[in-house]
Design an enzyme around this catalytic site. Structure first.
Site, PDB file in Angstrom:
ATOM      1  CB  CYS A 140      54.964   9.369  35.954  1.00 35.83           C
ATOM      2  SG  CYS A 140      56.383  11.151  36.553  1.00 35.83           S
ATOM      3  NE  ARG A 175      55.428  10.877  31.697  1.00 32.70           N
ATOM      4  CZ  ARG A 175      54.735  10.656  30.297  1.00 32.70           C
ATOM      5  NH1 ARG A 175      55.252   9.961  29.500  1.00 32.70           N
ATOM      6  NH2 ARG A 175      53.112  10.697  30.377  1.00 32.70           N
ATOM      7  CD1 TRP A 213      57.551  16.996  43.211  1.00 33.75           C
ATOM      8  CD2 TRP A 213      59.671  16.710  43.209  1.00 33.75           C
ATOM      9  NE1 TRP A 213      57.474  17.342  42.361  1.00 33.75           N
ATOM     10  CE2 TRP A 213      59.216  17.616  41.758  1.00 33.75           C
ATOM     11  CE3 TRP A 213      60.685  16.832  42.855  1.00 33.75           C
ATOM     12  CZ2 TRP A 213      59.484  17.666  41.176  1.00 33.75           C
ATOM     13  CZ3 TRP A 213      61.868  17.088  42.023  1.00 33.75           C
ATOM     14  CH2 TRP A 213      61.304  17.656  41.152  1.00 33.75           C
ATOM     15  CD  GLU A 225      52.133  10.848  44.171  1.00 33.36           C
ATOM     16  OE1 GLU A 225      53.277  11.126  44.811  1.00 33.36           O
ATOM     17  OE2 GLU A 225      52.415   9.908  44.437  1.00 33.36           O
TER      18      GLU A 225
HETATM   19  N1  ARG Z   1      51.481   6.684  44.633  1.00 30.27           N
HETATM   20  C1  ARG Z   1      52.368   6.648  45.613  1.00 30.27           C
HETATM   21  C2  ARG Z   1      52.673   6.291  47.119  1.00 30.27           C
HETATM   22  O1  ARG Z   1      52.076   6.895  47.391  1.00 30.27           O
HETATM   23  C3  ARG Z   1      53.984   7.132  44.770  1.00 30.27           C
HETATM   24  C4  ARG Z   1      54.502   6.722  43.164  1.00 30.27           C
HETATM   25  C5  ARG Z   1      55.730   8.018  42.993  1.00 30.27           C
HETATM   26  N2  ARG Z   1      55.533   9.307  43.750  1.00 30.27           N
HETATM   27  C6  ARG Z   1      55.857   9.982  42.728  1.00 30.27           C
HETATM   28  N3  ARG Z   1      55.418  11.426  43.405  1.00 30.27           N
HETATM   29  N4  ARG Z   1      56.971  10.087  42.105  1.00 30.27           N
HETATM   30  O2  ARG Z   1      53.210   6.218  48.129  1.00 30.27           O
END
Ligand code: ARG
Length: 366
Positions: free
Chosen positions: A68, A71, A238, A243
């Protein structure tokens, strides 16, 4: 004392010591608590953690999440204690409340809901990978929706769920307590915030009809604190833009949208040397950040997230803790070399408390 009890105490004692020290408690208090834990483990083979212990333990586990990048904010985690819950219905209710609290009309708040831990044959599982995710359907003309959800979608349909077969059907919640039949719950209307994607300059971008949900809630990982396994402990932070823009919508085995974006941009897709994938990737990511911002939904870009991570490193150094991390996960999936994280190495060591993968609740093979 049984081997299991001995293992439990071996995990519990260092956790209590570290946790109580971090919370600034006098040493006598930890000593007293450890004696109490020993007694309960000796008599019953387990111990019940206090709210302070699960609350700080869950935060420590976030701090120890080597994959992560976010953090820096580990101390801001809101911890909901749902360990008393024995029925699927009240669990679903707690999960809806978590979603509502975390979404907060777009001002996303990190939170975790901790259900009862594993205890002998007692085990609670949430079957979903995330509380909110889109279904994926295998059809004669290819997959509709999110290919990552195909297996789980089949399971939901076996349990009687009927999707609408759009590319963005929100999956139901599936909860299982012990060996009872899994229970399925549709997420209430209006609970899930979603963001339709537009682009600041490319005016026809909206025609792609893309969107994504506002908050990622991981619901299939196990939280381990002081030897106790919380097999149902959904948590959220968030989103970092990449991602969605570089992975969920771009990966060829996910929504695979780079060709559509490139067409819209009139890029030369007959040759790699036009860098059409790279150029489309940047604009897709720009649209994600732009759209989340325009809708007032929290999101962080990868440059800012990387800077925050380097601040987290300083903060950990100052606290006398060694920073651990998994480089291959920490580097963002777009322009990684432009962030400081790329140019660094990290020790990928597991420290407890920890969030870890557990075997699939519904798929023996996976
Ligand atoms: N990578 C995953 C997604 O795109 C989520 C993982 C957690 N991500 C976060 N920003 N806490 O759905």
């Amino acid at each position: 004392m049984s081997i299991a009890s001995r293992y439990l105490l071996n995990e519990a004692e260092p956790f209590i010591s570290a946790c109580y020290a971090e919370l600034g408690k006098p040493e006598e208090e930890a000593v007293k608590r450890i004696a109490e834990v020993r007694k309960q483990v000796d008599l019953e083979g387990f111990y019940t953690q206090t709210y302070e212990e699960i609350s700080h333990g869950a935060k420590m586990a976030w701090r120890n999440s080597n994959r992560c990048i976010g953090r820096l904010f580990w101390q801001s985690l809101e911890v909901f204690d749902a360990r008393r819950m024995k029925q699927e219905d009240e669990m679903a209710e707690a999960i809806f409340n978590h979603i509502k609290y975390a979404t907060n009309n777009g001002r996303v708040r990190p939170a975790i809901t901790i259900f009862a831990p594993q205890l002998g044959y007692q085990r609670i599982r949430i079957w979903n990978h995330q509380l909110v995710r889109y279904a994926g359907y295998r059809t004669a003309n290819g997959i509709i929706g999110d290919p990552a959800s195909v297996k789980f979608t089949v399971k939901c349909m076996e349990l009687g769920w009927k999707g609408r077969q759009t590319p963005f059907d929100i999956l139901p919640l599936v909860i299982q307590i012990n060996d009872r039949a899994p229970m399925l719950y549709e997420l209430p209307d209006g609970l899930v915030l979603e963001v339709p994607l537009a682009h600041p300059e490319l005016k026809n971008f909206e025609e792609l009809q893309l969107k994504w949900y506002a908050v990622p809630f991981i619901s299939d990982m196990k939280l381990e604190i002081g030897g106790i396994d919380y097999t149902a402990a959904p948590f959220n932070g968030w989103y970092m833009g990449t991602e969605i823009g570089s992975r969920n919508l771009a990966d060829t085995d996910r929504y695979n949208k780079l060709p559509d974006v490139a067409k819209l941009m009139n890029l030369d897709m007959t040759t790699n040397t036009s860098l059409w994938k790279d150029r489309a990737l940047v604009e897709l990511n720009a649209s994600v950040i732009h759209s989340f911002k325009r809708h007032g939904v929290s999101i962080v870009d990868h440059h800012t997230a990387a800077e925050q991570f380097m601040r987290f490193e300083k903060q950990e150094q100052a606290a006398g803790r060694e920073l651990t991390g998994r480089w291959s996960w920490l580097i963002p999936p777009m322009s990684p070399t432009t962030t400081a994280v790329w140019h660094r190495g990290f020790k990928d060591k597991e420290i407890k408390p920890i969030y870890s993968y557990q075997s699939s609740a519904y798929d023996a093979g996976g």
